[in-house]
Design a protein around this motif. Sequence first.
Motif, PDB file in Angstrom:
ATOM      1  N   ASP A  32       0.810  -1.289  -0.024  1.00  0.00           N
ATOM      2  CA  ASP A  32       0.013  -0.033   0.052  1.00  0.00           C
ATOM      3  C   ASP A  32       0.787   1.150  -0.027  1.00  0.00           C
ATOM      4  O   ASP A  32       0.599   2.299  -0.671  1.00  0.00           O
ATOM      5  N   ALA A  33       1.783   1.213   0.639  1.00  0.00           N
ATOM      6  CA  ALA A  33       2.764   2.296   1.085  1.00  0.00           C
ATOM      7  C   ALA A  33       3.231   2.914  -0.132  1.00  0.00           C
ATOM      8  O   ALA A  33       3.541   3.931  -0.812  1.00  0.00           O
ATOM      9  N   TYR A  34       3.997   1.820  -1.003  1.00  0.00           N
ATOM     10  CA  TYR A  34       4.442   1.931  -2.220  1.00  0.00           C
ATOM     11  C   TYR A  34       3.726   2.569  -3.395  1.00  0.00           C
ATOM     12  O   TYR A  34       3.986   3.552  -3.945  1.00  0.00           O
ATOM     13  N   VAL A  35       2.447   1.960  -3.519  1.00  0.00           N
ATOM     14  CA  VAL A  35       1.452   2.791  -4.231  1.00  0.00           C
ATOM     15  C   VAL A  35       1.142   3.848  -4.214  1.00  0.00           C
ATOM     16  O   VAL A  35       1.125   4.934  -4.995  1.00  0.00           O
ATOM     17  N   GLN A  36       0.820   4.261  -2.761  1.00  0.00           N
ATOM     18  CA  GLN A  36       0.760   5.670  -2.506  1.00  0.00           C
ATOM     19  C   GLN A  36       1.537   6.793  -2.807  1.00  0.00           C
ATOM     20  O   GLN A  36       1.691   7.713  -3.281  1.00  0.00           O
ATOM     21  N   VAL A  37       3.111   6.363  -2.292  1.00  0.00           N
ATOM     22  CA  VAL A  37       4.073   7.442  -2.440  1.00  0.00           C
ATOM     23  C   VAL A  37       4.414   7.447  -3.980  1.00  0.00           C
ATOM     24  O   VAL A  37       4.795   8.410  -4.506  1.00  0.00           O
ATOM     25  N   ARG A  38       4.174   6.205  -4.737  1.00  0.00           N
ATOM     26  CA  ARG A  38       4.361   6.368  -6.243  1.00  0.00           C
ATOM     27  C   ARG A  38       3.541   7.444  -6.769  1.00  0.00           C
ATOM     28  O   ARG A  38       3.966   8.181  -7.646  1.00  0.00           O
ATOM     29  N   ASP A  39       2.295   7.618  -6.267  1.00  0.00           N
ATOM     30  CA  ASP A  39       1.340   8.413  -6.733  1.00  0.00           C
ATOM     31  C   ASP A  39       1.920   9.867  -6.360  1.00  0.00           C
ATOM     32  O   ASP A  39       1.638  10.918  -7.216  1.00  0.00           O
ATOM     33  N   VAL A  40       2.304   9.993  -5.243  1.00  0.00           N
ATOM     34  CA  VAL A  40       2.584  11.448  -4.723  1.00  0.00           C
ATOM     35  C   VAL A  40       3.921  11.850  -5.279  1.00  0.00           C
ATOM     36  O   VAL A  40       3.883  12.969  -5.607  1.00  0.00           O
TER      37      VAL A  40
END
Length: 343
Positions: free
Chosen positions: A58-66
């Motif tokens: 989840d964190a990877y996907v969130q930060v990828r978007d950020v």
Amino acid sequence: MHRQELIKKWLADLYPGQDIGLEFAAADADFRRYFRATWPDGASCIVMDAPPEKMSTDAYVQVRDVFAMVNVPKLLARDREQGLLLLEDLGRVTYLAALEHDGREQVRRHLLLEALDTLVEIQSASQPGVLPEYDAALLTRELNLFPEWFCAKELGQPLNFAQRQLWDAGVQALLPVLLAQSRVFVHRDFIVRNLMLTPGKPGVLDFQDAVFGPISYDIVSLLRDAFIEWDEPFVLDIAIRYWEKARAAGLPVPAEFDAFYRDFEWMGVQRHLKVAGIFARLFHRDGKDKYRAEIPRFIKYLKRTSRRYQELAPFYQLLLQLVGKDETDEELQAAYPVLSYKG
């Protein structure tokens, strides 16, 4: 089912009837592994394998978007329950490999200036409430990896009462300075192993632990690296160039470079203590010896900075008790006066 077989089945379901090759590409310090999937026409993607019982994607996907304003891998497919991501392949050449292949100063400077542009772009997008806070509690937990894993496990020397007093005095001097820094998006492992040589902007990897914290953290990560070491004049030169770029972009760095460089050095102490602890933990807890040989470089970094600032002298005294003197100490004594943070 073995994870690699699981990946093959997942790819076959995503691309039925296609002959897709799969080869190991890399592994991280945690439980993630990466495989390169290759199609008959030569096209390739990267599969991130993150066993869901051990970690979340989840964190990877969130930060990828950020961080989408810079060159992060495109997310092509995801199976959250199985811990699988299909990502754009940013190539095979890391900045570390490129720098080791061609160490000419103009090449080093060119690559690092490109990295600085990417870092400033990330920081310029910063806003609070998006990423977790790099607060006193997290900074302290990271610091405590040093006595727990480097001292007690790597050296077999748990801190005694007097050494614990030195440690506490150093931490009490260090933390307020770190917390007083302006706060931006922090990649948290902005190093040459996590930058890829790609056309145009550098590719950026391994960003899933990003936080909102001290502005000097990522530039310290880049210039005081575990796997490649720069001489002090070169570090100073690149740090000045970062400071100039940051000011031109309107980032909240100190108005005077001397003040910024003190922040840079003090932030480095926190990171060096943390990384020495992490590398020791990887060996003693996880059986991974890949990083253990790099610990002495961080001890040298720590000695250099803690010797230079009188407020950090407790850390220097503690290091002398733990690992003794070496030629680094004699060089420091000859080359650098003892300074005060407030100078």
